[in-house]
Structure formats: C-alpha cells, structure tokens
Design a protein around this motif. Structure first.
Motif, PDB file in Angstrom:
ATOM      1  N   SER A   1       0.828  -1.201   0.000  1.00 20.82           N
ATOM      2  CA  SER A   1       0.000   0.000   0.000  1.00 20.82           C
ATOM      3  C   SER A   1       0.866   1.256   0.000  1.00 20.82           C
ATOM      4  CB  SER A   1      -0.930   0.002   1.213  1.00 20.82           C
ATOM      5  OG  SER A   1      -1.824  -1.072   1.107  1.00 20.82           O
ATOM      6  N   LEU A   2       1.986   1.170   0.705  1.00 26.15           N
ATOM      7  CA  LEU A   2       2.903   2.309   0.722  1.00 26.15           C
ATOM      8  C   LEU A   2       3.535   2.512  -0.657  1.00 26.15           C
ATOM      9  CD1 LEU A   2       4.104   4.483   2.526  1.00 26.15           C
ATOM     10  CD2 LEU A   2       5.966   2.892   3.098  1.00 26.15           C
ATOM     11  N   VAL A   3       3.848   1.416  -1.319  1.00 23.89           N
ATOM     12  CA  VAL A   3       4.392   1.512  -2.675  1.00 23.89           C
ATOM     13  C   VAL A   3       3.403   2.226  -3.602  1.00 23.89           C
ATOM     14  CG1 VAL A   3       4.981   0.141  -4.723  1.00 23.89           C
ATOM     15  CG2 VAL A   3       5.942  -0.473  -2.486  1.00 23.89           C
ATOM     16  N   LEU A   4       2.128   1.854  -3.468  1.00 17.90           N
ATOM     17  CA  LEU A   4       1.092   2.488  -4.295  1.00 17.90           C
ATOM     18  C   LEU A   4       0.939   3.979  -3.946  1.00 17.90           C
ATOM     19  CD1 LEU A   4      -1.603  -0.351  -4.114  1.00 17.90           C
ATOM     20  CD2 LEU A   4      -0.239   0.282  -6.125  1.00 17.90           C
ATOM     21  N   ALA A   5       0.955   4.270  -2.663  1.00 25.78           N
ATOM     22  CA  ALA A   5       0.812   5.668  -2.231  1.00 25.78           C
ATOM     23  C   ALA A   5       1.995   6.492  -2.737  1.00 25.78           C
ATOM     24  CB  ALA A   5       0.705   5.737  -0.710  1.00 25.78           C
ATOM     25  N   ASP A   6       3.188   5.934  -2.657  1.00 22.98           N
ATOM     26  CA  ASP A   6       4.375   6.635  -3.157  1.00 22.98           C
ATOM     27  C   ASP A   6       4.270   6.920  -4.650  1.00 22.98           C
ATOM     28  OD1 ASP A   6       5.464   6.549  -0.660  1.00 22.98           O
ATOM     29  OD2 ASP A   6       7.331   5.561  -1.271  1.00 22.98           O
ATOM     30  N   ALA A   7       3.759   5.940  -5.386  1.00 24.18           N
ATOM     31  CA  ALA A   7       3.627   6.128  -6.839  1.00 24.18           C
ATOM     32  C   ALA A   7       2.627   7.246  -7.133  1.00 24.18           C
ATOM     33  CB  ALA A   7       3.191   4.821  -7.498  1.00 24.18           C
ATOM     34  N   ALA A   8       1.531   7.283  -6.364  1.00 22.22           N
ATOM     35  CA  ALA A   8       0.523   8.339  -6.564  1.00 22.22           C
ATOM     36  C   ALA A   8       1.136   9.699  -6.260  1.00 22.22           C
ATOM     37  CB  ALA A   8      -0.692   8.079  -5.679  1.00 22.22           C
ATOM     38  N   GLU A   9       1.876   9.766  -5.184  1.00 21.45           N
ATOM     39  CA  GLU A   9       2.538  11.028  -4.817  1.00 21.45           C
ATOM     40  C   GLU A   9       3.468  11.486  -5.949  1.00 21.45           C
ATOM     41  OE1 GLU A   9       2.636  12.551  -1.502  1.00 21.45           O
ATOM     42  OE2 GLU A   9       4.090  14.085  -2.097  1.00 21.45           O
ATOM     43  N   GLN A  10       4.235  10.533  -6.452  1.00 27.63           N
ATOM     44  CA  GLN A  10       5.176  10.861  -7.528  1.00 27.63           C
ATOM     45  C   GLN A  10       4.446  11.379  -8.760  1.00 27.63           C
ATOM     46  OE1 GLN A  10       7.754   7.574  -8.618  1.00 27.63           O
ATOM     47  NE2 GLN A  10       8.369   8.626 -10.517  1.00 27.63           N
ATOM     48  N   SER A  11       3.305  10.736  -9.071  1.00 26.06           N
ATOM     49  CA  SER A  11       2.512  11.171 -10.223  1.00 26.06           C
ATOM     50  C   SER A  11       2.001  12.596 -10.015  1.00 26.06           C
ATOM     51  CB  SER A  11       1.357  10.210 -10.470  1.00 26.06           C
ATOM     52  OG  SER A  11       0.508  10.705 -11.484  1.00 26.06           O
ATOM     53  N   ALA A  12       1.493  12.845  -8.818  1.00 25.11           N
ATOM     54  CA  ALA A  12       0.970  14.188  -8.537  1.00 25.11           C
ATOM     55  C   ALA A  12       2.065  15.246  -8.640  1.00 25.11           C
ATOM     56  CB  ALA A  12       0.330  14.217  -7.154  1.00 25.11           C
ATOM     57  N   ARG A  13       3.262  14.882  -8.170  1.00 22.25           N
ATOM     58  CA  ARG A  13       4.368  15.861  -8.198  1.00 22.25           C
ATOM     59  C   ARG A  13       4.876  16.108  -9.613  1.00 22.25           C
ATOM     60  NH1 ARG A  13       3.723  18.581  -3.636  1.00 22.25           N
ATOM     61  NH2 ARG A  13       3.421  17.132  -1.901  1.00 22.25           N
ATOM     62  N   THR A  14       4.861  15.059 -10.450  1.00 28.84           N
ATOM     63  CA  THR A  14       5.452  15.189 -11.788  1.00 28.84           C
ATOM     64  C   THR A  14       4.432  15.503 -12.873  1.00 28.84           C
ATOM     65  OG1 THR A  14       5.150  12.829 -12.252  1.00 28.84           O
ATOM     66  CG2 THR A  14       7.231  13.485 -11.223  1.00 28.84           C
ATOM     67  N   GLY A  15       3.153  15.226 -12.630  1.00 31.78           N
ATOM     68  CA  GLY A  15       2.150  15.453 -13.669  1.00 31.78           C
ATOM     69  C   GLY A  15       2.097  14.345 -14.702  1.00 31.78           C
ATOM     70  N   SER A  16       2.877  13.277 -14.476  1.00 31.54           N
ATOM     71  CA  SER A  16       2.870  12.149 -15.415  1.00 31.54           C
ATOM     72  C   SER A  16       2.348  10.898 -14.730  1.00 31.54           C
ATOM     73  CB  SER A  16       4.299  11.844 -15.899  1.00 31.54           C
ATOM     74  OG  SER A  16       4.838  12.969 -16.537  1.00 31.54           O
ATOM     75  N   SER A  17       1.884   9.964 -15.519  1.00 35.91           N
ATOM     76  CA  SER A  17       1.483   8.695 -14.945  1.00 35.91           C
ATOM     77  C   SER A  17       2.724   7.922 -14.511  1.00 35.91           C
ATOM     78  CB  SER A  17       0.651   7.894 -15.943  1.00 35.91           C
ATOM     79  OG  SER A  17       1.430   7.574 -17.066  1.00 35.91           O
ATOM     80  N   VAL A  18       2.568   7.048 -13.543  1.00 34.44           N
ATOM     81  CA  VAL A  18       3.702   6.335 -12.958  1.00 34.44           C
ATOM     82  C   VAL A  18       3.433   4.836 -12.985  1.00 34.44           C
ATOM     83  CG1 VAL A  18       4.917   5.903 -10.774  1.00 34.44           C
ATOM     84  CG2 VAL A  18       4.418   8.265 -11.482  1.00 34.44           C
ATOM     85  N   VAL A  19       4.431   4.087 -13.365  1.00 30.11           N
ATOM     86  CA  VAL A  19       4.324   2.623 -13.333  1.00 30.11           C
ATOM     87  C   VAL A  19       4.609   2.151 -11.913  1.00 30.11           C
ATOM     88  CG1 VAL A  19       5.310   0.463 -14.204  1.00 30.11           C
ATOM     89  CG2 VAL A  19       5.029   2.434 -15.753  1.00 30.11           C
TER      90      VAL A  19
END
Lengths: 353, 353, 353, 353
Positions: free
Chosen positions: C332-350
């Motif tokens: 769940s933390l991995v997923l949350a981190d990916a969402a955070e990264q997406s929000a910060r970068t404006g791109s989708s994240v794998v």
C-alpha cells in the motif's frame, strides 16, 4: 451521403380527417380542475380527441374548448346529440352525476364518470341498474389503479411476492385542506379521501372487507369541524380471515402529498413509498436533505390519469367493458359509509355485503 | 437511600481493588437469554461488575457466572445477603417477579426488573406500593427508551420538530413465533409484544391514551390459537384531543425483526426506519438488493441494552431514582390489558386512568 | 415456583486468575488516540487483557493504564521484558515504528503495528526482513478490512456477485484537516489517507495495480500547502487487464466522515454507502432530512477496530500468522508513493512490482 | 431574425387553423430513433407542430409522418422550401450534419441539431461560423441540461448549496453496447458517450477544464476493440484552481442505464442518484429489493427531451437565441478529443482553449 440519392417522389399531405376518424371522439361535461386535466391528456393521446365541452359556467367551457381546439356547447344535450362523440367524460359536481348519467344512458355513448357516482348509496344502486340494463360501457375514475407504482404493487401481490396477505397499512394525506365549500359538498373525509384507499384495498385483496372501526379527529381547522367534517381519520378494516387494513388520513401534511401503502404477508413485505420530485440530495453538517413530496395529486398521479384514459379508450374502442366497474364505485362508497358510521357512533360496524 | 447503608466490605485482589470498589456490584437472578445479555454488558462496563448469579437451573447459573468471573449461588437469599451486591437484576420468569421484588425490597438494594412486573395489574400495584414505601431505587426494562434511534426520535418530537403530534404509526414484528411454552406464560401478544409499542407511545406523547379498539388475528400458526393467543394484532389508541396511534404486530415476519415508528404532526413527519445490518447494495437486472433486517431484538437493540444498563448504574451510583419507573411498567400493562379486552369483546375500551 | 426447590449447595468464587491466564497478555506502546482506542477494546474482550502501557509522555501512559487496571512503565524494555506480555501493540508515532519493531523482534512476542510501518520503503523492506527471519507473528492495522460493511462487500465480490470486476470508485474524506503538526510528519495525503483506499483496492481485486495517474490539489487551507502537502487528491489506478480504480480524497468534508466504495463488474454493481448515525428522517416543506454521517473514524470504525483486535488475538492464540501481513503494509505504501510521484510530476507512474 | 421573414401562408383546416397558426411549424430531417422521439414530443406540445419529415429511407420517413399527421418528403430541399416550416430538427447521422446545416443556414429557419455537429473540430468551427454569420437561431441537443433532476442539481450548485465546487464524480453507463456499425461511425466512447458528461461538467462549473488524463479499457466485447474503440473509459479532468472531475463510463451495465453525478464543495455534497422506475420495494429473507434502473435514455430522459423541445420552441418563438449554443457542442467535443488523445498516448493532455 446516400440520403441525397433518394428517388424523387411525392407524398401527399397526410389527411388529418382519416386519423381523426379513427380516434374516439370525446365529449366533456365539466371544465373544472379534473375536467381540464382529462382534456389535456385527451389532446396528447393518439387514440382519442376532444370534440366538445359543456360546463355550467359557459366561460370555463369555452376557455377549455379553445385551448384544445374543441367546440363549447351551452347544453348537455348538445353533447349527447353530437354524433362525433362516442364517449362522455362526466366531471361535473358529484350531485349532478346521477341525473347526467341517466340522460346519457339511452344514447349508447360510453361513460367515464369521476367518483363518486353519488353520496347516496341507493341513488348509486338505482343509477347503476339503469346503466347495466342498457349495457352502457361505463367506468368510474379510480385513477390510482392505473398509477404505474400502484400497478406494480398490485401485480407483485397477485404474483405471490408476499404470499398470503395479512396486514395492509395505508397513509394518505393531502398537503392542505380543500375550501370549506368543497368539504360541505364532498360527503366528508371518509367519502372524498379515504374512499381512494378503500378502492386500493379492494384492488389488492382477494377477499372482501367485512368490518370496520374508525376514529375521526378534529385537529387542524375548527372551520372543518363546524362544517360537520373531521380533518383527520384513522380506520381499521378487516376480513373474515382476519386480515387487517390500517388507514391514516389527514387533510394537511407539511411534507406534501403523502401517499404510501404497505402489504405485509406470509412471505414478505411490499412497500410503496412516496415518489420523490427529484433524485437529488444535499449532505452537510445537518444531515442529508432529499427531495420534497409531490405538491398534490395532479403532480403525483399525472401518469396515472393518462394511463386511465388510454385504458378506457382502448376498452371502448375494442367493444369491451372497462375493468373498473360501477360496482367498484358502489362498494368503495359502502365501505366509506360504514367507516363514517363507526366514527360517528364509536362502535365497530359490519360492512353490508 | 438505604442501599448506601450496606455494611463495609473488603475486596482482596491487589491491582483491581480500587477500581472494583468504585464499580457498582451487581447480583443477577435469572441466567436465561436476557440475563446473559445483561451479564455481557455488565462485564464490558467500566461502572459496574457482576458479583453473583442465581438461576433455578444450577448449571445455567454456574455457566454464566464462570464466563464472567462471578460466583454462582444456590439461593436467592445468597444474592440478597451478599454485601458486595448493591443492585439486583431480576431476569427470572415473569411469574416469579413479584415474589422476588418483595424479598429484595427490605435489603435496600437497587432493582432492575425485566418487564412485565406481573401479568396481574393488582399484583403489580401492590408490589409497587411496597417498593415505593421503602423508596427502593427501581427500574423496569423498557430497553427501547435507551435505543439511540428511538432516543433521537423522542428528542426530536420533544423539541417540536413535528409541531403538535397528531398521528402515530407503529409496526413491530418478530421474525418468528416464540415457543408455544413461552406463549402460554407470556400473557399473550398484547402483553408480551405490543406492550413495548405502548411504552413507546407513552414515551413520545405528552398526553395519556384514553381509548382503544383492537383486533386480534390467527393467521400464522393454529397452535398459537389453541394456546389461547393471537398471532397478529392491530390496534388504534387515541387521546382526548383526538391523536391516534395505529399499531400493527405480527409474531412472524419474513423480512426479519421489523421495528418502525412514525410520528406525524402539524409541522412535519418523523420516521424511524428499520436499521439495516449493513450499508451494502447490489444492483443488477433484478433491481437493487439492500441489507436484511436485524435477526432479532438482541441484534437490533444491542446498544440500547448497554445504554439502559449504564443509565441505571449511573442513577443508582448517584443516588437518583432511574427515569423509567415502576409506574411506566404498570401503565403499559393497563394499556395492553385494555387492548386485549377490546380484541376479545369486539368493542372499543376506555382506558382506566 | 420451582426456583425455590433448588438443592442447597455452595459454589466457590470463580478465580479471576485462571481466566486471566487464558487471556492473551498485551503490552501497549503509545497511549495516544489510537492506543487508547485499542486499550478500550482490549478491556472489553474476553480473549485478551491489557498488562502494561508505555508512552514517551509518562502522564499519558499512567492515565491510560489506570483507566484499565494495567501498569504503566517508564521504558519500552519494561514492556519487552514483561513475561505476562505475549503481544505488543505499537501505537507510537510512525517514525519510531521501525526501531521499536526491531527491538521487539528478538523477544518472540507477537506484534500489532499501526500503519504505516515507516514512510521510507527501503526501511520498511529491511524491517520486514528482520521480522520474517524470526517468523514473528505480525500484523499491520488496516482496520477497514475488519469492518463488517467492508467485509460484506469483499465477500460479495469474491463470491462473484458482480462477476468480473471492471471499475472501482472510492470516496474517502475526513470531516476536517488534522493539525499541521500531524501533516508535517504523516507523509502527506497519499500516505496517511489514500493508503487506506489502496489497501481496500488490494483487498478487493484479484490482480495487482500496475499504474497510476494522480492529481493533488490545494483547495482548503493554504497552511497545508505551505507544509508541503495537498489537501485534496484524485487518482486513477489501473491493472494490466484494464480495470480502473478512481479515488477521491479530501481533508475536509462538511457532511462528516465520508466513506464510500463501489465495485462495478460484468454482472452488477456493489455499492457500499455511508453508515448513517441513526435511521430517523424528518419530512416537511423543505424535503426529507435524514441522518448525519459519523463524526470521524472512531465512530465509523468502532466495530472494525474491535473485530481487528479479536482476529489478531485469535490468530496469535492459535499460533497462526494474522491474515493481514507486513507485505500488505509495504504494498500500500508503494502504491501511495507512486501516486505522490505522479501528482508531483504530472505524469502517470508505473507501479514497481 | 430572418426566420420571421418567411412568406405568409395559409392553413386549410377549419377547427384547428387558429391554433396551428400560433404553433411553430417544424420540419424533421431523420426519422430514426431520436427523430421519432422528437416527433412524439412535438405532437404532444401545444406550442409547435410537425409539418414535414425527410428521411433517406423513404419508408421510415413516411411511417413517422403518417403517425403524426405530417407529410413525408423525398428531398431535404422539400423541407427547406416549405414555408410552413419555421424550424428544422436535424436528426440524421452525424456525418451528414455539417452539409445539412450549411444548406439550412440561408433559409432563415431555426435549427435544432442533434449532437455532435461533426466529429472533426475544424469542420465544426467552420460550420458554426457560417451559422453565426447569418445569426441562425441554433441549438445543439444536450438534453440532460433540461432534465429536471440535472436542472435541480445545477440550480443548487449555482445557488451556493455546496459552496465552492471542489470535486465532481460522474458515472454514466449504458445498459448494453450499441451495434458495431454505430461504434464505427460514432467517433468512439469519448465522443459519443463521455461527451454528455463533459457538457454536464461545463454546465456545472464556473471555470474551464484545462487538463485531462484518461484511460480506455477493453473489457466487454473484443469486437469493439477490433472496431478501434474502447468499451470502458475512466478520466480525470481538472481546472486551474485544482477542481477535479472523475468520470467513469461503460458500454454495458447489468443494472441498466446508470446515470449519477456528485458535486462536492466546501459546504456540502450534492448527489444526483439514479431515478428508479418505481418506488416499490420487497423485503424478505434476502433483504430489500427495490426498483430497477430505467432501461435506457429514452425512458430516463423522456421528460428532458420534452422540456428541451419546449425551451427551443419558446426561444425561437420569442426571437431569442436558445441557451445551449453551438459553442457548447464545440467545447464538449474539444474535451472529448483531448480525453481520447490522452487514452491513446498514456499522457495527460492540455485542453486547447
């Protein structure tokens, strides 16, 4: 784009007259609230058309006729003699019904009569005899029977969804009392309001109601009491088997036009809730606010009136008697009378069969 | 209040002693379904503790006591003489209540008695006199009064949310009939089932019910009829002002434990709907299927029982009489008796005041 | 009355100690909001008991311990060395978890750790390795998995009620933002709030989420933005097959604690609506006002926390690993981190697998 | 507006002539599903009448014309030259719209065009320029804007019921996929389905959407994928301020025609739930089964189409431009195109302003 490739051919203007010929011609007696409602539905129908309108108030008749492209006539006989009229809608005040029905009977025209036929049961019986003798296609306006929601309830009950019916609960409440003048002529809360609930019970139950205990109350407006009527009523009806129907009526309901019915049986419970005006809700710190009730019966039973019309026109056009018979009107009145008698005497009353 | 005059006593265990000292010591008479339910809530409470249990069936008493770390005793006197016991829960069969209450009265211990006190009104009156004479802190188990949902309803009514109350509608239905053996001792559907609804009406209404018409039906199980009881009942109660209460009861309900109440007044309508087991719904081609009803009263009124206990313990610990009095038990029984009489005679009955 | 006919026999006082012996002894580290909540549930349980409490703030620890008859200790080691303690609840601030878990690991005591284990994924991985090496019975506090409503949803999904899952929609909103001090340590909206929704998706879906696009917004309080966090978030996650999960979060919701989830599949739609505080509604001229939402998570998930405790105690007492594993917390933390990264970068994240 | 400059004309039939004179004469191009729906509403209206019908399929055109007493014509020019026709409904296939609109423009007749105007944005822009140049009264068929439920939502949002809008959630799902032939011409799920949701967002929001991330899925029917379209779609749109709109679409929904929208704001949440077919529920041992969803859009949006017609006729008759403009059609297409592009590329897309 192949729509341009169509062969060049001519179609004549469709002849309205042929279509009108196929439409059941209707004469309307009474251009008040309910007459106007029927007129609007007649106009919208593909199966009938409004031919002529009579109202004791000539201006009302003329106004309604004009609105729908019909003629207005000064005498009831003008309606009865009009050969374009195949069916007559009787929407005049209750105390004129019997006389008008007797005059229509010999013409062979079909009749749609607003309920009640009369407030006096023996008058009703006599009048129905006349109509039956002549096999006049006749129906009485219990619009709720055609409401899609009530129809779904009835179908579910008849299909055994609740098993054997054991208890019925009905609430019907008007948003606000009618004028005192109406109350004075209506026959009172049992005959003008509870009568619809009683027809519903008859519509739903496979067996007759045989007894009633009713309580009338004066809680809302002292003027109603002065006019000799109650403004709230509670009744319990029952059948031989022991099925009970609890009904609560009120002439005023802050929430709007309140119409609910519940059928409890051996296998389940069917509840017909109020129909909301819209499906919107607002949630905030106070909770969730959802839609108001319909304002009154024209809003709630709009579609029921339309379907009632279509069913009547369909039956008449097909040479069948309409499903809702004069007898239904009579029996509901008998039940309403018994409830009134119970309320007046404080004792339970056996329903005459 | 003389329950404070109990002799000093010592508690042995180290860690808990201070805490237990502050906790109201409870003795339980009757380790059946309802007694077990109270015992569980006592264990969970921070304000009281189960000291000792008596049950006519020794094994039942011992089993329940063991479960909660209490003692089991062979005689009611063992409960009454136990100085650790400040309050007694009377959860034995109804026909033992009066005798037990009379024996508790002189001890000064507070009493929580399951309803009804007795099926015979004069026995109840006499017993209550004895308790009152000695100012015994006493309450009767009308758990619905403590249900957060019913409490919210009552508060809303009292705060004027519906204006003047005019009509009440109550449905209460059990999922399935109790054993015939229970029915034979319970006093019948009006005294074991409708009595809760009647206490609700009293809880909600500012004025007394003065009359009733009731109808009993035998629709479900012929064995119930043979046992002299109805299995369904419908009643209308009213007040002097003309407020009516319509109640429908059934001993069997396919949908589960059905508990609804509606209060209609001059300004609005308060509806207390059933509490769903969960907030899940499934939509597919058949429509939308939502949650079942609670299985029975322990599931539905779980929290009500807990809050009822806390309120009793709080009142007793603070030296106050509990809010729900013996008089409330008496008056509900008077109403139930009147309904029974109406159902048996077919006439309306005036409520003795 | 046969309860008087019981033979005269004596039962000794039940020995509390035996019962306590059978109860799982629990040590609590952290006496804040969530620790207090667990302590209350431990007290109510028949299967465990609170032995000792440590909190960095000695007064807090002492107060909570006193309330539940437990001891308070000044050092974490006092908990770890206490042989009455079979399981430790770690409810201290997130940034202390890893250190504490590492210290508990060698003791063989079971561990219940509040989520998240840590905000740094490699720290979590390392810590889990240590726990796994020693086969420490370990669980992480995803209480929603034990909520009866969510459980019913999960069971229905797994039983095929909606066929193949195709789209999930989740709303979760807090009534009001937490203190800025909390926000600064929490890891932000994706890691402290959406993480619960992500665990729900994992709990419901048979296949892993492989990608995310998230949008963070600053709509509510500029102080939250200054603290480096968003106060609202919207995310779309997806799986290889093309199943999508839409999540909306907000740190402020006027209607209260808003928690809804919907699972749409090939055969139907399962909707988990909010749980109302009560089942009362008021109808008047404004419409129908129904119950508020629960105030916050302790009110909404009260029963979930209790069942989570019982499941943990049951697993540990039976020598099983709890169902919810450390891996669940990690993923769940991995997923949350990916969402955070997406929000910060404006791109989708794998999502890293 | 030059549609007033139409040459005088005579109506023949006696009774209806005055009435027909006042009614807006309508020509219909396209007698398919949506054209038939409009024709029925035109017949029911008091404010307009169907004069003539053209359809590329001669039999379809004639059948529909006959049903409503209108003429059927073989050429579009027959509609355009008919002086009884003041307004033209363009209900032919999308790829014929632009050509037809250009041909109507010089006639001065008002135009109601089904959406979309065209699938190619520059074609749309050019076509709208032509219409604007000539000030043609023009509207585009976004019927949901006239649905009383959506209207109530919009009014509530605009009246500040939720304060500042922060998050929108929309679900719209069709009961079953359209024919593959339709999908091949429709422009795909974003342009034929989500476009309605996008118009709703524009209708509700005070600010423009500036970006989108969309995900298309192939979950239902491989034939749809072969035809180059997705059968499910999920999108997040946002505004400059950070307001987000989450949309989920599916071409198949077991529960029926699923249409919900929720607007969350600083002061509350407005939820527009599905409209049930009836208000009946059945409670039994399985739970409570309530009404199905409407079958499809004609059932759900029946009243919306009627009100859309009345609003158009009223605007045209009063010499006003209809509220829903060609620009609205253009902007929704721009949004749908951006979503499509995002789904195809896997990246978020900036909306061209």
């Amino acid at each position: 784009m192949n729509y341009q490739a169509l062969p060049d051919c001519q179609f004549g203007r469709q002849d309205y007259s042929n279509k009108e010929d196929a439409m059941l011609g209707i004469g309307l007696i009474g251009a008040g609230r309910i007459g106007s409602l029927h007129a609007e539905n007649i106009r919208r129908s593909r199966a009938c058309r409004l031919v002529t309108v009579f109202d004791a108030n000539q201006n009302s008749g003329q106004a309604l006729a004009s609105l729908h492209g019909a003629s207005a006539v000064p005498l009831i006989e003008d309606v009865l003699l009009n050969t374009d009229v195949s069916a007559v809608f009787v929407c005049s005040p209750t105390d004129t019904h019997v006389d008008i029905l007797r005059r229509i009977a010999p013409t062979g025209k079909a009749i749609f009569c607003e309920k009640p036929i009369d407030l006096n049961i023996s008058h009703v019986r006599n009048c129905l005899s006349v109509l039956e003798e002549r096999s006049v296609p006749f129906t009485i306006g219990f619009h709720r029977r055609f409401d899609p929601h009530h129809r779904a309830l009835r179908d579910a009950v008849h299909n055994g969804a609740v098993g054997e019916v054991e208890q019925i609960r009905i609430v019907s409440r008007d948003p606000a009392p009618p004028p005192i003048s109406y109350i004075k002529r209506s026959g009172g809360i049992f005959r003008d309001m509870m009568i619809h609930d009683l027809d519903q019970c008859r519509f739903l139950l496979p067996e007759p109601l045989i007894g009633v205990f009713a309580k009338g109350s004066s809680l809302i407006d002292p003027e109603i009491e002065k006019a000799g009527d109650y403004d709230a009523a509670t009744a319990t009806f029952w059948t031989t088997r022991g099925v009970t129907c609890s009904i609560q009526n009120s002439r005023r309901c802050a929430a709007g036009f309140d119409q609910r019915i519940e059928v409890f049986g051996s296998k389940g419970t069917l509840s017909l809730e109020n129909v909301a005006v819209n499906s919107l809700s607002l949630g905030d710190g106070s909770g969730f606010l959802s839609s108001k009730l319909p304002e009154h019966f024209p809003q709630r039973y709009n579609e029921a009136y339309r379907l009632q019309l279509e069913a009547f026109v369909d039956a008449v056009s097909s040479g069948r008697q309409p499903d809702t018979r004069g007898y239904d009107g009579l029996m509901s009145l008998v039940l309403a009378d018994a409830a009134e008698q119970s309320a007046r005497t404080g004792s339970s009353v056996v329903i005459p069969s």
